[in-house]
Design a protein around this motif. Structure first.
Motif, PDB file in Angstrom:
ATOM      1  N   ILE A 102       0.838  -1.200   0.000  1.00  0.00           N
ATOM      2  CA  ILE A 102       0.000   0.000   0.000  1.00  0.00           C
ATOM      3  C   ILE A 102       0.871   1.248   0.000  1.00  0.00           C
ATOM      4  N   GLY A 103       0.617   2.133  -0.949  1.00  0.00           N
ATOM      5  CA  GLY A 103       1.421   3.333  -1.072  1.00  0.00           C
ATOM      6  C   GLY A 103       2.591   3.168  -2.015  1.00  0.00           C
ATOM      7  N   GLY A 104       2.833   1.935  -2.491  1.00  0.00           N
ATOM      8  CA  GLY A 104       3.905   1.688  -3.443  1.00  0.00           C
ATOM      9  C   GLY A 104       5.297   1.862  -2.880  1.00  0.00           C
ATOM     10  N   ARG A 105       5.476   1.624  -1.590  1.00  0.00           N
ATOM     11  CA  ARG A 105       6.767   1.877  -0.963  1.00  0.00           C
ATOM     12  C   ARG A 105       7.725   0.687  -1.050  1.00  0.00           C
ATOM     13  N   THR A 106       7.185  -0.519  -0.869  1.00  0.00           N
ATOM     14  CA  THR A 106       8.049  -1.693  -0.738  1.00  0.00           C
ATOM     15  C   THR A 106       7.641  -2.776  -1.723  1.00  0.00           C
ATOM     16  N   LEU A 107       8.619  -3.372  -2.380  1.00  0.00           N
ATOM     17  CA  LEU A 107       8.357  -4.514  -3.244  1.00  0.00           C
ATOM     18  C   LEU A 107       7.949  -5.714  -2.398  1.00  0.00           C
ATOM     19  N   LEU A 108       6.858  -6.371  -2.777  1.00  0.00           N
ATOM     20  CA  LEU A 108       6.358  -7.495  -1.997  1.00  0.00           C
ATOM     21  C   LEU A 108       6.987  -8.827  -2.399  1.00  0.00           C
ATOM     22  N   ASP A 109       7.525  -8.889  -3.625  1.00  0.00           N
ATOM     23  CA  ASP A 109       8.156 -10.128  -4.097  1.00  0.00           C
ATOM     24  C   ASP A 109       7.200 -11.309  -3.928  1.00  0.00           C
ATOM     25  N   VAL A 110       5.989 -11.171  -4.476  1.00  0.00           N
ATOM     26  CA  VAL A 110       4.967 -12.203  -4.350  1.00  0.00           C
ATOM     27  C   VAL A 110       5.342 -13.403  -5.215  1.00  0.00           C
ATOM     28  N   VAL A 111       5.365 -14.579  -4.610  1.00  0.00           N
ATOM     29  CA  VAL A 111       5.725 -15.807  -5.324  1.00  0.00           C
ATOM     30  C   VAL A 111       4.450 -16.603  -5.620  1.00  0.00           C
ATOM     31  N   PRO A 112       4.126 -16.831  -6.884  1.00  0.00           N
ATOM     32  CA  PRO A 112       2.930 -17.621  -7.199  1.00  0.00           C
ATOM     33  C   PRO A 112       3.113 -19.072  -6.773  1.00  0.00           C
ATOM     34  N   ARG A 113       2.047 -19.661  -6.281  1.00  0.00           N
ATOM     35  CA  ARG A 113       2.103 -21.057  -5.830  1.00  0.00           C
ATOM     36  C   ARG A 113       1.152 -21.952  -6.620  1.00  0.00           C
ATOM     37  N   PHE A 114       0.020 -21.380  -7.058  1.00  0.00           N
ATOM     38  CA  PHE A 114      -0.991 -22.188  -7.727  1.00  0.00           C
ATOM     39  C   PHE A 114      -1.266 -21.661  -9.133  1.00  0.00           C
ATOM     40  N   LEU A 115      -1.353 -22.565 -10.081  1.00  0.00           N
ATOM     41  CA  LEU A 115      -1.821 -22.276 -11.429  1.00  0.00           C
ATOM     42  C   LEU A 115      -3.233 -22.827 -11.524  1.00  0.00           C
ATOM     43  N   ILE A 116      -4.203 -21.929 -11.687  1.00  0.00           N
ATOM     44  CA  ILE A 116      -5.618 -22.317 -11.672  1.00  0.00           C
ATOM     45  C   ILE A 116      -6.168 -22.223 -13.094  1.00  0.00           C
ATOM     46  N   VAL A 117      -6.689 -23.335 -13.595  1.00  0.00           N
ATOM     47  CA  VAL A 117      -7.149 -23.372 -14.985  1.00  0.00           C
ATOM     48  C   VAL A 117      -8.510 -24.043 -15.092  1.00  0.00           C
ATOM     49  N   PRO A 118      -9.268 -23.736 -16.149  1.00  0.00           N
ATOM     50  CA  PRO A 118     -10.498 -24.474 -16.435  1.00  0.00           C
ATOM     51  C   PRO A 118     -10.144 -25.856 -16.991  1.00  0.00           C
ATOM     52  N   ALA A 119     -11.122 -26.725 -17.095  1.00  0.00           N
ATOM     53  CA  ALA A 119     -10.870 -28.072 -17.598  1.00  0.00           C
ATOM     54  C   ALA A 119     -10.307 -28.049 -19.011  1.00  0.00           C
ATOM     55  N   ALA A 120     -10.679 -27.033 -19.785  1.00  0.00           N
ATOM     56  CA  ALA A 120     -10.210 -26.925 -21.170  1.00  0.00           C
ATOM     57  C   ALA A 120      -8.696 -26.743 -21.257  1.00  0.00           C
ATOM     58  N   LEU A 121      -8.068 -26.254 -20.190  1.00  0.00           N
ATOM     59  CA  LEU A 121      -6.625 -25.987 -20.208  1.00  0.00           C
ATOM     60  C   LEU A 121      -5.848 -26.958 -19.326  1.00  0.00           C
ATOM     61  N   GLU A 122      -6.494 -28.029 -18.898  1.00  0.00           N
ATOM     62  CA  GLU A 122      -5.824 -28.981 -17.992  1.00  0.00           C
ATOM     63  C   GLU A 122      -4.572 -29.577 -18.637  1.00  0.00           C
ATOM     64  N   HIS A 123      -4.676 -30.016 -19.869  1.00  0.00           N
ATOM     65  CA  HIS A 123      -3.537 -30.653 -20.541  1.00  0.00           C
ATOM     66  C   HIS A 123      -2.371 -29.673 -20.682  1.00  0.00           C
ATOM     67  N   THR A 124      -2.684 -28.446 -21.112  1.00  0.00           N
ATOM     68  CA  THR A 124      -1.636 -27.434 -21.253  1.00  0.00           C
ATOM     69  C   THR A 124      -0.989 -27.117 -19.912  1.00  0.00           C
ATOM     70  N   GLY A 125      -1.824 -27.008 -18.880  1.00  0.00           N
ATOM     71  CA  GLY A 125      -1.298 -26.740 -17.546  1.00  0.00           C
ATOM     72  C   GLY A 125      -0.378 -27.842 -17.058  1.00  0.00           C
TER      73      GLY A 125
END
Length: 222
Positions: A102-125
């Motif tokens: 908040i306020g754009g002061r500090t980099l949060l360095d957010v690390v993604p943990r989950f890739l969420i996809v519809p059934a249509a993209l299951e194979h690609t995922g």
């Protein structure tokens, strides 16, 4: 910043006559609690998926009056380059890493943990997060490393091309809550006195909301 939401009560009553109970040779009534529990889990999942719909387009806004997934939030990717592939996944990872508090002061360095996809993209995922043994540096599967795939078929009704990244739930994001002391469905049974039969009731007090946009990312896939 503050995001608020409230619980709602969902429930259903199913009644059976004495005759149907006597004739229940297959003991189907014994499965009533299990079926209520399955319905409660389905309701929880549906409420969370509904947040993806609300957070897209002209849906519900966050406390800053902007929809969760928005270019101003730096967590939305659109156009042909947003198709689920290694390059778009790299772009999404970078955007999450560069999110600021908040306020754009500090980099949060957010690390993604989950890739969420519809059934249509299951194979690609599955292809993107698969562990492989490359023989060349260019073949290293770095884009999908460390991600856990979540396939949610309810998302197909919203979009068969859109996919999402989410950080660890401890960092905030999508959230659901139960009524204190009733963390799950409450099951009750009542045998009739004036009516010859029995009634089964299930109640669920639950609410869901998006509490943080910095830990979520959407790619439209088109």
């Amino acid at each position: 910043a503050a995001e608020t939401y409230r619980l709602l009560t969902y429930g259903r009553i199913v009644s059976f006559t004495r005759q149907s109970i006597i004739n229940d040779d297959l003991e189907s009534l014994a499965r009533i609690p299990t079926m209520f529990g399955r319905a409660a889990n389905d309701k929880r999942s549906s409420l969370l998926v509904a947040q993806f719909a609300l957070n897209s387009g002209a849906g519900a806004t966050m406390e800053d009056a902007t929809t969760c997934f928005h270019l101003d939030h730096g967590n939305l990717q659109t156009g042909a380059g947003s198709v689920l592939q290694a390059s778009s996944l790299v772009t999404a990872r970078k955007s999450m890493r560069l999110q600021k508090d908040i306020g754009g002061r500090t980099l949060l360095d957010v690390v993604p943990r989950f890739l969420i996809v519809p059934a249509a993209l299951e194979h690609t995922g599955q292809q993107l997060i698969a562990e492989i043994n490359p023989t060349a540096v260019a073949d290293v599967n770095a884009a999908g490393r460390g991600l856990q795939l979540i396939v949610e078929p309810r998302l197909d009704a919203l979009s068969a091309t859109a996919w999402y990244l989410a950080a660890d739930p401890a960092a905030g994001g999508l959230e659901y809550a139960y009524l204190q002391g009733e963390e799950g469905p409450v099951f009750e049974q009542d045998a009739g006195f004036e009516i010859d039969g029995v009634a089964f009731k299930c109640r669920l007090d639950i609410g869901a909301a998006t509490t943080e946009w910095r830990t979520l990312y959407k790619s439209a896939g088109a």
